[in-house]
Design a protein around this motif. Structure first.
Motif: not given
Lengths: 345, 272
Positions: B110-136
């Motif tokens: 859950m904490s990996l997939l959340e909006r401010n989770g670890i994966i999104n931290a990496i994604v935004t650091a690379l300059g992309f938009d956040r992914w909607n993962m949690i709740g899908t």
């Protein structure tokens, strides 16, 4: 065949064992998750020598099922108002004796004796109370939220958490639509269902959860959430951008109270425990830990200025005036459950 | 006589924890709340609301099973091959997650997939938009595959390991190319492992409930959630039981079909 029947007899005998093996001098307390400072339990044991076996539930419906189906034997339970109403009606509670509970008698606020589910607290002693409202994050929300309508505003896509609790969620939607909190009409419930399904289809809802929401709100996972005031206060303590509001259409005010089931064989000790929780220092510690509104006079008088001004811990008379209690609608719950399943499936 | 004495404890176990509960579930399923006989609960299972949930559960479980086969088979194949036989640690790594409680692992996901989770931290650091993962639905599927993959890898690995290497060598000697060896010899011989893997993955995933709640944020009720809801919230044990019974029958049928497939396959490979 003989062997099989022997095995059957032994199996039945084993099933009966746990009931006999209950230690004397132990209180089984069945409370909500995250709803007490657990160090208080150790102090109670140290002072009285009575051990406390502490078990927890997430929704009051779950507690009611466990209690009434004999899933466990409890000495103290902490149901909400409308469940207490039902338990009293079903004659399942032991009457309270305030002569044995001097702290409770002296410390409970005056308005904590008059709630209509149990006037005079004949069967219950208020433990905590609060409201249902919206907790929102001012970093994501520019306007000041005053109405339930914001929950259905399409600009908050995937930004709203709803409560996975049937009466609360359907109740506040009923209020928003101008109905009674305890509405009994399929027409009203149908509108509630349609609105909540549309809210889901519009992609506004991020999820239906209970215990996880407060941590998610602290972590900035969503713009707003339907929330119980105490959970909201817990989140506000950890994140300054969060604000709690009881919408203008009105909402639910509730009391969770301590009760002793008739099946308890330890009513004396249970009352000792209840009185212990009403002692001002213990009530203060529990308040500091869980942040719901305390029914204990000294705790309320001791609130600092900032807390006293916060509707999450100290709702004004005006807020309370637009809120109602839930009432027991057991005989109508089938209809609620039917619509709830349609919303959630 | 002596031997049956030893089976006593197992008989007791089965009666207490398998027969009794099933009998109770069946009894409840055919009662209304006053205890009178009724089949209303059974017919209610076929209402639109529940059929929708059932379809979603089966669909997700099938997707999960297919993904587990696609991911698990190569994994088991490489782990069983000679090249990897030295690296016992790799095998342990597959098992390692199972040493931890699955709820804990799901909370971690859950904490990996959340909006401010670890994966999104990496994604935004690379300059992309956040992914909607949690709740899908995808998040739920991920959680199921992650949890049940070892149950696919293990039986396939075992069936590959115990395979007679000389059969493969014979195929090679007779001129079959590697693809042909795999398709005509290895795969058919490991089919029993695949079938038991499918059973072990499909069954828990079709009845799963905690994963859909935590990773699906309660947006997707699966059959397990509906049954839990009937017991814990609606307090309708009869209907909860009939839903459980319905699921049990459904699983029995699918296992029956699978077993048929299995015997057909092994007969065929015997006659090869």
């Amino acid at each position: 065949m003989k062997k099989l029947s022997l095995v059957l007899v032994i199996a039945l005998a084993l099933c009966a064992l746990p009931i006999a093996a209950r230690a004397e001098g132990t209180l089984t307390v069945y409370n909500w998750y995250d709803y007490i400072d657990e160090s208080v339990l150790d102090d109670f044991t140290a002072e009285t020598g009575i051990k406390v076996d502490y078990v927890m539930f997430t929704t009051v419906e779950e507690m009611y099922v466990k209690m009434t189906t004999g899933g466990g034997k409890y000495d103290i339970i902490v149901p909400s108002d409308y469940i207490i109403e039902r338990l009293i009606k079903d004659d399942m509670l032991t009457p309270m004796d305030f002569e044995k509970m001097p702290n409770a008698k002296a410390n409970l606020l005056d308005n904590m004796w008059t709630a209509d589910y149990d006037v005079g607290n004949l069967y219950s002693v208020p433990y905590m109370w609060g409201t249902v409202g919206i907790l929102y994050n001012t970093e994501y929300v520019d306007e000041e939220i005053t109405s339930w309508s914001s929950l259905f505003d399409p600009q908050y896509k995937r930004d709203v958490f709803m409560l996975d609790s049937i009466r609360d969620t359907m109740g506040v939607t009923l209020k928003f639509l101008g109905y009674n909190l305890n509405e009994r009409s399929e027409e009203a419930l149908g509108k509630v269902r349609d609105l909540l399904i549309k809210q889901k289809q519009d992609g506004i809802v991020q999820g239906y959860l209970v215990d996880e929401v407060k941590d998610k709100m602290v972590g900035g996972e969503a713009a707003m959430a339907v929330m119980w005031s105490g959970d909201a206060m817990y989140a506000i303590e950890d994140n300054d951008s969060l604000v709690y509001v009881v919408p203008e259409e009105g909402s639910n005010v509730w009391i969770d109270a301590l009760c002793i089931p008739k099946t308890s064989e330890n009513a004396e000790a249970a009352m000792k425990f209840i009185d212990f929780l009403c002692r001002e220092d213990i009530a203060q510690r529990n308040y500091d830990y869980i942040h719901y509104c305390s029914p204990i006079r000294q705790v309320v008088e001791g609130l600092d200025e900032e807390e006293a001004a916060n509707p999450a811990v100290n709702p004004s008379q005006e807020i309370i005036a637009r809120c109602d209690f839930f009432h027991d609608i057991m005989d109508y719950m089938d209809v609620y459950n039917k619509y709830w399943m349609e919303i959630r499936s | 006589m002596k031997r049956s004495f030893f089976s006593g404890p197992y008989a007791l176990w089965m009666i207490m924890f398998t027969i009794f509960p099933i009998v109770f579930v069946a009894l409840y399923a055919f009662q209304d709340n006053t205890g009178a006989f009724t089949i209303d609960n059974i017919t209610r299972c076929f209402e639109g609301t529940y059929m929708k949930v059932l379809w979603r559960s089966v669909k997700l479980a099938l997707e999960c099973t297919v993904l587990c086969v696609l991911l698990g088979y190569p994994c088991a194949y490489f782990l069983a091959s000679k090249d990897f036989s030295k690296y016992k640690t790799l095998f342990v790594l597959i098992l390692l997650p199972m040493w931890m409680n699955f709820l804990l692992r799901t909370y971690a996901s859950m904490s990996l997939l959340e909006r401010n989770g670890i994966i999104n931290a990496i994604v935004t650091a690379l300059g992309f938009d956040r992914w909607n993962m949690i709740g899908t639905e995808g998040a739920v599927l991920y959680g199921m595959v992650y949890n049940y993959l070892p149950f696919m890898v293990l039986p396939i690995h075992t069936s590959l390991k115990k395979m007679d290497q000389r059969v493969i060598e014979a195929a090679q000697d007779l001129g079959a190319n590697p693809a042909r060896v795999f398709l005509k010899v290895t795969l058919p011989l490991s089919m029993s492992g695949v079938i038991s893997g499918i059973t072990m993955v499909f069954m828990p995933s079709v009845t799963t409930f905690a994963i859909s709640k935590l990773l699906g944020s309660g947006n997707f009720m699966l059959m397990g959630d509906v049954i839990e809801n009937q017991y814990m919230v609606a307090n309708d044990w009869s209907f909860g039981s009939s839903l459980s019974l319905f699921m049990t029958v459904l699983i029995l049928i699918s296992i029956g079909l699978l077993n048929r497939l299995d015997t057909n396959k092994s007969e065929r490979s015997d006659n090869w």
